[in-house]
Design a protein around this motif. Structure first.
Motif, mmCIF file in Angstrom:
data_model
loop_
_atom_site.group_PDB
_atom_site.id
_atom_site.type_symbol
_atom_site.label_atom_id
_atom_site.label_comp_id
_atom_site.label_asym_id
_atom_site.label_seq_id
_atom_site.Cartn_x
_atom_site.Cartn_y
_atom_site.Cartn_z
ATOM 1 N N GLY A 75 0.878 -1.210 -0.003
ATOM 2 C CA GLY A 75 0.233 -0.155 0.118
ATOM 3 C C GLY A 75 0.943 1.328 0.121
ATOM 4 O O GLY A 75 1.699 1.468 -0.814
ATOM 5 N N ASN A 76 0.670 2.035 0.947
ATOM 6 C CA ASN A 76 1.301 3.366 1.111
ATOM 7 C C ASN A 76 2.550 3.204 1.886
ATOM 8 O O ASN A 76 3.113 4.153 2.395
ATOM 9 C CB ASN A 76 0.409 4.504 1.664
ATOM 10 N N GLY A 77 2.958 1.949 2.524
ATOM 11 C CA GLY A 77 4.176 1.906 2.996
ATOM 12 C C GLY A 77 4.126 1.237 4.468
ATOM 13 O O GLY A 77 3.055 1.653 5.041
ATOM 14 N N VAL A 78 5.173 0.535 4.795
ATOM 15 C CA VAL A 78 5.001 -0.047 6.224
ATOM 16 C C VAL A 78 6.214 -0.104 6.737
ATOM 17 O O VAL A 78 7.203 -0.734 5.963
ATOM 18 C CB VAL A 78 4.449 -1.477 6.238
ATOM 19 N N ARG A 79 6.673 0.620 8.002
ATOM 20 C CA ARG A 79 7.955 0.583 8.378
ATOM 21 C C ARG A 79 7.712 -0.189 9.749
ATOM 22 O O ARG A 79 7.068 0.372 10.464
ATOM 23 C CB ARG A 79 8.601 2.079 8.541
ATOM 24 N N ILE A 80 8.402 -1.298 10.008
ATOM 25 C CA ILE A 80 8.373 -1.797 10.998
ATOM 26 C C ILE A 80 10.014 -1.648 11.760
ATOM 27 O O ILE A 80 10.769 -2.050 11.222
ATOM 28 C CB ILE A 80 7.950 -3.539 10.779
ATOM 29 N N GLY A 81 10.004 -1.374 13.072
ATOM 30 C CA GLY A 81 11.121 -1.145 13.548
ATOM 31 C C GLY A 81 11.787 -2.287 14.184
ATOM 32 O O GLY A 81 11.349 -3.382 13.672
ATOM 33 N N GLU A 82 12.832 -2.337 14.976
ATOM 34 C CA GLU A 82 13.455 -3.230 15.719
ATOM 35 C C GLU A 82 13.003 -4.083 16.645
ATOM 36 O O GLU A 82 12.218 -3.391 17.547
ATOM 37 C CB GLU A 82 14.849 -2.789 16.000
ATOM 38 N N ALA A 83 13.043 -5.481 16.882
ATOM 39 C CA ALA A 83 12.438 -6.220 17.912
ATOM 40 C C ALA A 83 11.016 -6.070 18.121
ATOM 41 O O ALA A 83 10.426 -6.004 19.050
ATOM 42 C CB ALA A 83 13.269 -5.650 19.282
ATOM 43 N N VAL A 84 10.451 -6.048 17.157
ATOM 44 C CA VAL A 84 8.985 -5.784 17.147
ATOM 45 C C VAL A 84 8.391 -7.223 17.016
ATOM 46 O O VAL A 84 8.872 -7.904 15.853
ATOM 47 C CB VAL A 84 8.414 -5.113 15.794
ATOM 48 N N LEU A 85 7.630 -7.855 17.534
ATOM 49 C CA LEU A 85 6.797 -9.140 17.743
ATOM 50 C C LEU A 85 5.399 -8.934 17.246
ATOM 51 O O LEU A 85 4.502 -8.048 17.778
ATOM 52 C CB LEU A 85 6.829 -9.581 18.971
ATOM 53 N N ILE A 86 5.116 -9.396 15.972
ATOM 54 C CA ILE A 86 3.575 -9.279 15.502
ATOM 55 C C ILE A 86 3.183 -10.920 15.519
ATOM 56 O O ILE A 86 3.671 -12.001 15.131
ATOM 57 C CB ILE A 86 3.627 -9.086 14.016
ATOM 58 N N ALA A 87 2.048 -10.939 16.450
ATOM 59 C CA ALA A 87 1.654 -12.318 16.742
ATOM 60 C C ALA A 87 0.705 -12.910 15.442
ATOM 61 O O ALA A 87 0.718 -12.170 14.490
ATOM 62 C CB ALA A 87 0.480 -12.314 17.933
ATOM 63 N N ALA A 88 0.102 -14.128 15.542
ATOM 64 C CA ALA A 88 -0.750 -14.800 14.432
ATOM 65 C C ALA A 88 -1.704 -13.956 13.884
ATOM 66 O O ALA A 88 -2.610 -13.120 14.827
ATOM 67 C CB ALA A 88 -0.969 -16.092 14.844
#
Length: 164
Positions: A65-78
């Motif tokens: 899309g218009n962009g996704v920036r995920i930083g360091e040590a991010v936890l994204i569950a199921a």
């Protein structure tokens, strides 16, 4: 363009699409992309950048899309959805699928050391501050302050990380 750091682990059961427009998808050092994660290039020209030591668990879908920036040590569950785009709906005489997309609200920014619980939906224009915890099933549209604990649909602040 797809860039995967050699120390990243991407499950062979993940589906990371290459963009036909050349949108950058970058997976940083020591990132884990679990099985059945889908990264789909659609709806804009934004990049997807996943920072070092982050983990994206099964069933999560990330649209460029218009962009996704995920930083360091991010936890994204199921089963989370990161959707930094909105379909245009202003012309009732045209089908939604024929109208394309609305103007960008800025994409999605997830700062360092964030936890997203299972089934969280993050929409275009969301900024999730450093250290946030977002409870399962929450819907995030706006700005979340650093180290806040958030829950609900729409999301609301229910506490602060590290405070008893």
């Amino acid at each position: 363009m797809l860039k995967i750091d050699p120390t990243a682990v991407v499950s062979p059961l993940a589906d990371v699409e290459r963009s036909v427009r050349g949108t950058l998808i970058e997976i940083g050092p020591r990132v884990l992309i679990d099985s059945f994660v889908k990264i789909k290039a659609v709806g804009g020209s934004g990049e997807v950048i996943i920072g070092a030591d982050s983990a994206v668990n099964s069933g999560t879908v990330i649209y460029t899309g218009n962009g996704v920036r995920i930083g360091e040590a991010v936890l994204i569950a199921a089963n989370c959805t990161l959707a930094p785009t909105n379909h245009e709906i202003s012309d009732r005489n045209a089908r939604i699928r024929d109208q394309g997309f609305m103007e960008s609200r800025g994409g999605i920014v997830i700062e360092d050391d964030v936890w997203l619980g299972a089934g969280v939906v993050v929409l275009d224009g969301a900024v999730i501050g450093k250290g946030c915890v977002v409870a399962a099933g929450a819907v995030v549209r706006g700005k979340l302050e650093p180290y806040g604990i958030y829950a609900g649909a729409p999301v609301r602040r229910i506490g602060e990380r590290g405070k008893g």
